[in-house]
Design an enzyme around this catalytic site. Structure first.
Site, PDB file in Angstrom:
ATOM      1  N   GLU A   1       0.928  -1.213  -0.194  1.00 40.62           N
ATOM      2  CA  GLU A   1      -0.011   0.079  -0.061  1.00 40.62           C
ATOM      3  C   GLU A   1       1.022   1.203  -0.084  1.00 40.62           C
ATOM      4  O   GLU A   1       1.847   1.193   0.821  1.00 40.62           O
ATOM      5  CB  GLU A   1      -0.912   0.049   1.286  1.00 40.62           C
ATOM      6  CG  GLU A   1      -1.709   1.303   1.162  1.00 40.62           C
ATOM      7  CD  GLU A   1      -2.834   1.095   2.425  1.00 40.62           C
ATOM      8  OE1 GLU A   1      -2.934   0.415   3.127  1.00 40.62           O
ATOM      9  OE2 GLU A   1      -3.373   2.214   2.510  1.00 40.62           O
TER      10      GLU A   1
ATOM     11  N   ARG B   1       5.290 -13.099   9.444  1.00 38.75           N
ATOM     12  CA  ARG B   1       5.747 -11.756   9.113  1.00 38.75           C
ATOM     13  C   ARG B   1       6.990 -11.578  10.009  1.00 38.75           C
ATOM     14  O   ARG B   1       7.485 -12.424  10.879  1.00 38.75           O
ATOM     15  CB  ARG B   1       5.198 -10.419   9.556  1.00 38.75           C
ATOM     16  CG  ARG B   1       4.426 -10.244  10.832  1.00 38.75           C
ATOM     17  CD  ARG B   1       3.520  -9.417  10.978  1.00 38.75           C
ATOM     18  NE  ARG B   1       3.848  -7.955  10.714  1.00 38.75           N
ATOM     19  CZ  ARG B   1       3.112  -7.311   9.717  1.00 38.75           C
ATOM     20  NH1 ARG B   1       2.008  -7.836   9.048  1.00 38.75           N
ATOM     21  NH2 ARG B   1       3.471  -5.868   9.349  1.00 38.75           N
TER      22      ARG B   1
ATOM     23  N   LYS C   1       4.112   0.959   9.132  1.00 35.57           N
ATOM     24  CA  LYS C   1       4.275   2.164   8.709  1.00 35.57           C
ATOM     25  C   LYS C   1       3.516   3.152   9.544  1.00 35.57           C
ATOM     26  O   LYS C   1       3.944   4.328   9.548  1.00 35.57           O
ATOM     27  CB  LYS C   1       3.593   2.095   7.412  1.00 35.57           C
ATOM     28  CG  LYS C   1       4.627   1.340   6.307  1.00 35.57           C
ATOM     29  CD  LYS C   1       3.836   1.302   4.873  1.00 35.57           C
ATOM     30  CE  LYS C   1       2.990   0.041   4.696  1.00 35.57           C
ATOM     31  NZ  LYS C   1       2.536  -0.158   3.528  1.00 35.57           N
TER      32      LYS C   1
HETATM   33  P1  ATP Z   1       2.672  -2.160   8.013  1.00 38.32           P
HETATM   34  O1  ATP Z   1       2.109  -2.877   8.968  1.00 38.32           O
HETATM   35  O2  ATP Z   1       4.143  -1.982   8.130  1.00 38.32           O
HETATM   36  O3  ATP Z   1       1.921  -1.100   7.877  1.00 38.32           O
HETATM   37  P2  ATP Z   1       1.348  -3.522   5.742  1.00 38.32           P
HETATM   38  O4  ATP Z   1       1.363  -5.024   5.842  1.00 38.32           O
HETATM   39  O5  ATP Z   1       0.300  -2.703   6.076  1.00 38.32           O
HETATM   40  O6  ATP Z   1       2.506  -3.172   6.797  1.00 38.32           O
HETATM   41  P3  ATP Z   1       1.660  -3.387   2.921  1.00 38.32           P
HETATM   42  O7  ATP Z   1       2.066  -2.281   2.279  1.00 38.32           O
HETATM   43  O8  ATP Z   1       0.229  -3.754   2.999  1.00 38.32           O
HETATM   44  O9  ATP Z   1       2.148  -3.056   4.465  1.00 38.32           O
HETATM   45  O10 ATP Z   1       2.426  -4.697   2.863  1.00 38.32           O
HETATM   46  C1  ATP Z   1       2.818  -5.237   1.314  1.00 38.32           C
HETATM   47  C2  ATP Z   1       3.185  -6.818   1.486  1.00 38.32           C
HETATM   48  O11 ATP Z   1       4.303  -6.820   2.590  1.00 38.32           O
HETATM   49  C3  ATP Z   1       1.997  -7.609   2.253  1.00 38.32           C
HETATM   50  O12 ATP Z   1       1.980  -8.694   1.821  1.00 38.32           O
HETATM   51  C4  ATP Z   1       2.498  -7.681   3.620  1.00 38.32           C
HETATM   52  O13 ATP Z   1       1.887  -8.839   4.143  1.00 38.32           O
HETATM   53  C5  ATP Z   1       4.069  -7.615   3.638  1.00 38.32           C
HETATM   54  N1  ATP Z   1       4.631  -7.456   4.905  1.00 38.32           N
HETATM   55  C6  ATP Z   1       4.319  -6.241   5.529  1.00 38.32           C
HETATM   56  N2  ATP Z   1       4.952  -6.255   6.831  1.00 38.32           N
HETATM   57  C7  ATP Z   1       5.846  -7.421   6.690  1.00 38.32           C
HETATM   58  C8  ATP Z   1       6.701  -8.113   7.620  1.00 38.32           C
HETATM   59  N3  ATP Z   1       6.958  -7.364   8.887  1.00 38.32           N
HETATM   60  N4  ATP Z   1       7.244  -9.092   7.347  1.00 38.32           N
HETATM   61  C9  ATP Z   1       6.914  -9.912   6.172  1.00 38.32           C
HETATM   62  N5  ATP Z   1       6.183  -9.381   5.193  1.00 38.32           N
HETATM   63  C10 ATP Z   1       5.563  -8.083   5.486  1.00 38.32           C
HETATM   64 MG    MG Z   2      -1.386  -2.551   4.899  1.00 39.25          MG
END
Ligand code: ATP
Ligand code: MG
Length: 556
Positions: A34, A258, A268
């Site tokens: 995102e 994760r 984020k």
């Molecule tokens: P955040 O919690 O940091 O805001 P998010 O999951 O909302 O992260 P996205 O931009 O939606 O962030 O994530 C893009 C991809 O990265 C998704 O498939 C998510 O599952 C993966 N991802 C995010 N954080 C991690 C992590 N700590 N370890 C592994 N994969 C991750």
């Molecule tokens: Mg997200």
């Protein structure tokens, strides 16, 4: 990505799918960020998994921006995400945006309404939450659930035409208010947002929810393996339900744990708070866990990929020690970084028997770990040198293998010196150290017969370059700031940045450029910071040579 540990469970699934001829052996993954912030080290894990699996099985990976929350998303983030993925060394097959599919997703919604599987609900967010029930108690059906198909079609079209205010109406899937899976209790599909979108502008005032955009986007792109983190496991029945009811390409979702790293936060939303409230200087502050910060700090793409590989792919959540990340960068830089001399806390050493006004050039190897030792360079040497203040002790114990009156050390790549004397100012601070050098002890042609235990680094005073050096420590004082009581910002380490303004570095560093890294002998790995100007060299310490942190902890 397979290691000596054998294939991970995702590799096993894909290998089996290929063996069974599923999708004619085609493998297409996607990385779906995102664009609401910069990528962090956790994302690099997901990137390594998605791109790595595709590479391994002759497949491809799409980059898809999951841009369905317009108020938080920005083009700046899109650009930074692309830059970071390329820097890590991965190439995507296609660059797509969930917003490219808004027309199709809208049509999918209309199809579900026509099939009696979606309805417009006038209930408020609070009323919907109250009717949702709990995991142990069934929810209640909305009074609007029995609306006719015609009325739903009309209201949904009017939602799109901006006839209603935010929160006045939503579109919901008609599934099962008694399902033990809360996500199947008539989940929201669309909500009204009178918000400008970074790509579609003001075309839309209704936006699909994650659950009604993600699987649909996967299916439109014919993603074969939609890999995400474990928190989406409970969404899977809904993911499958929409695909089945709409009769779309059967993309499948697979989840892995994760990446969590200690002494940092990784959402984020939290990182944005650190930036906005100025706890750090920006998304690329070298103390941040973002890819852009790690790059600025001197991490290499190889070290981050190697880290992701070492962490592995698991189904169980765990906390990874940041020491592993540090190990990976040390391992990489050990081979790549030239050894140079830099004195971080300088004190003057005078060689009393070396002719004043004379300078000689000494050859120094660049990197004993590199091929051909990385070549060599010349170091000026004379009777006035800078050495580290803590390489001298006034009342040195016997086992102090550095300098004190009567003690001898080797000056790296130069001579052995013996300390005779030192000077103090009125306040009692040591200002000068006086030594004699042994002319026969020159490195490479030592005939002195002397052996000394210690070797220290130094910089010739006349050609020394003054530099700013930034030393970093953990941004948080506790292992898992997010799980501690209260605001995570209470646990910020107040001493995470230490700036040295007057370090003395050897003259070969004069032309050092951003993107170069060095080992400052005995002090760690350093890189040039982007704040460097023609008159001010700025170095970041990437990492110490050894794990100084755990040693510090034991002392307390
Ligand atoms: P955040 O919690 O940091 O805001 P998010 O999951 O909302 O992260 P996205 O931009 O939606 O962030 O994530 C893009 C991809 O990265 C998704 O498939 C998510 O599952 C993966 N991802 C995010 N954080 C991690 C992590 N700590 N370890 C592994 N994969 C991750
Ligand atoms: Mg997200």
């Amino acid at each position: 990505m397979s290691t000596e540990k054998g294939p991970n469970f995702l590799e096993e699934i894909i290998a089996e799918d290929i063996a069974n001829g599923k999708n004619n052996g085609r493998v297409l993954t996607r990385f779906p960020p995102e664009p609401n912030g910069y990528l962090h080290i956790g994302h690099s894990k997901s990137i390594a998994v998605n791109f790595g699996l595709a590479d391994q099985f002759n497949g491809k990976t799409n980059l898809r921006f999951d841009d369905t929350n317009p108020e938080k998303e920005e083009t700046e983030y899109v650009e930074s995400i692309k830059k970071d993925i390329r820097w890590l060394g991965y190439n995507w097959a296609n660059e797509f945006y969930a917003s490219d599919y808004f027309d199709k997703i809208y049509e999918f919604a209309v199809t579900l309404i026509k099939n009696g599987l979606a309805y417009v609900d006038d209930s408020s967010a609070e009323q919907i939450a109250a009717m949702k029930g709990t995991p142990t108690e069934a929810g209640k059906e909305s009074p609007f659930r029995k609306r006719s198909m015609e009325e739903n079609l009309d209201l949904f079209a009017r939602m799109r035409n901006a006839e209603f205010k935010e929160g006045e109406k939503v579109l919901r899937a008609k599934i099962d208010m008694t399902s033990p899976n809360m996500h199947l209790r008539d989940p929201l599909m669309y909500r009204i947002k009178h918000v400008h979108h970074h790509r579609t502008g003001d075309k839309w005032c209704i936006y699909p929810m994650y659950d009604f955009a993600h699987g649909q986007s996967d299916a439109i792109e014919e993603i074969t393996h939609s890999i995400c983190t474990l928190e989406f496991e409970v969404h899977k029945p809904l993911y499958d339900w929409f695909i089945k009811q709409l009769n779309l390409f059967p993309s499948h979702q697979y989840e892995f744990a994760r990446l969590n790293l200690n002494y940092t936060v990784m959402s984020k939303r939290k990182l944005l708070q650190l930036v906005n409230e100025k706890h750090v200087t920006g998304w690329d502050d070298p103390r941040m866990p973002t890819i852009s910060a790690l790059r600025r700090r001197g991490y290499t793409p190889e070290s981050i990929r190697n880290f992701a590989d070492k962490v592995g792919v698991a189904r169980r959540e765990n906390m990874i020690d940041v020491g592993l990340l540090e190990f990976c960068i040390r391992e990489d830089l050990n081979k790549k970084a030239n050894r140079v001399m830099a004195v971080l806390d300088p004190i003057k050493l005078i060689i009393t028997n070396y002719p004043a006004g004379q300078t000689e050039l000494l050859a120094a190897e660049n990197n004993p770990e590199a091929e051909n030792h990385g070549g060599s360079r010349e170091l000026p040497f004379s009777n006035e040198l800078w050495i580290e203040r803590d390489d001298f002790m006034e009342n040195a114990p016997k086992k102090f293998f550095r300098l004190g009156v009567g003690l001898s050390v080797r000056l790296k790549s130069a001579y052995i010196v013996t300390c005779d004397d030192f000077k103090k100012d009125a306040e009692g601070n040591i200002t000068e150290i006086h030594c004699r050098y042994i002319p026969e002890s020159k490195s490479g042609s030592d005939t002195s017969g002397m052996t000394v235990k210690g070797t220290i680094h130094w910089v010739n005073v006349a050609q020394a370059i003054t530099a700013e050096v930034r030393l970093y420590d953990r941004l948080f004082k506790v292992e898992d700031p997010s799980s501690e009581e209260g605001d995570f910002k209470k646990y910020i380490n107040p001493d995470s940045l230490h700036i040295i303004k007057n370090a003395m570095v050897e003259p070969s560093l004069k032309e050092a450029k951003e993107g170069q890294f060095f080992q400052f002998m005995r002090k760690g790995y350093f890189c040039i910071d982007k704040d460097t100007t023609e008159n001010n060299l700025v170095f970041n310490r990437t990492v110490t040579l050894k794990d100084a942190w755990s040693k510090e902890q034991k002392k307390d």
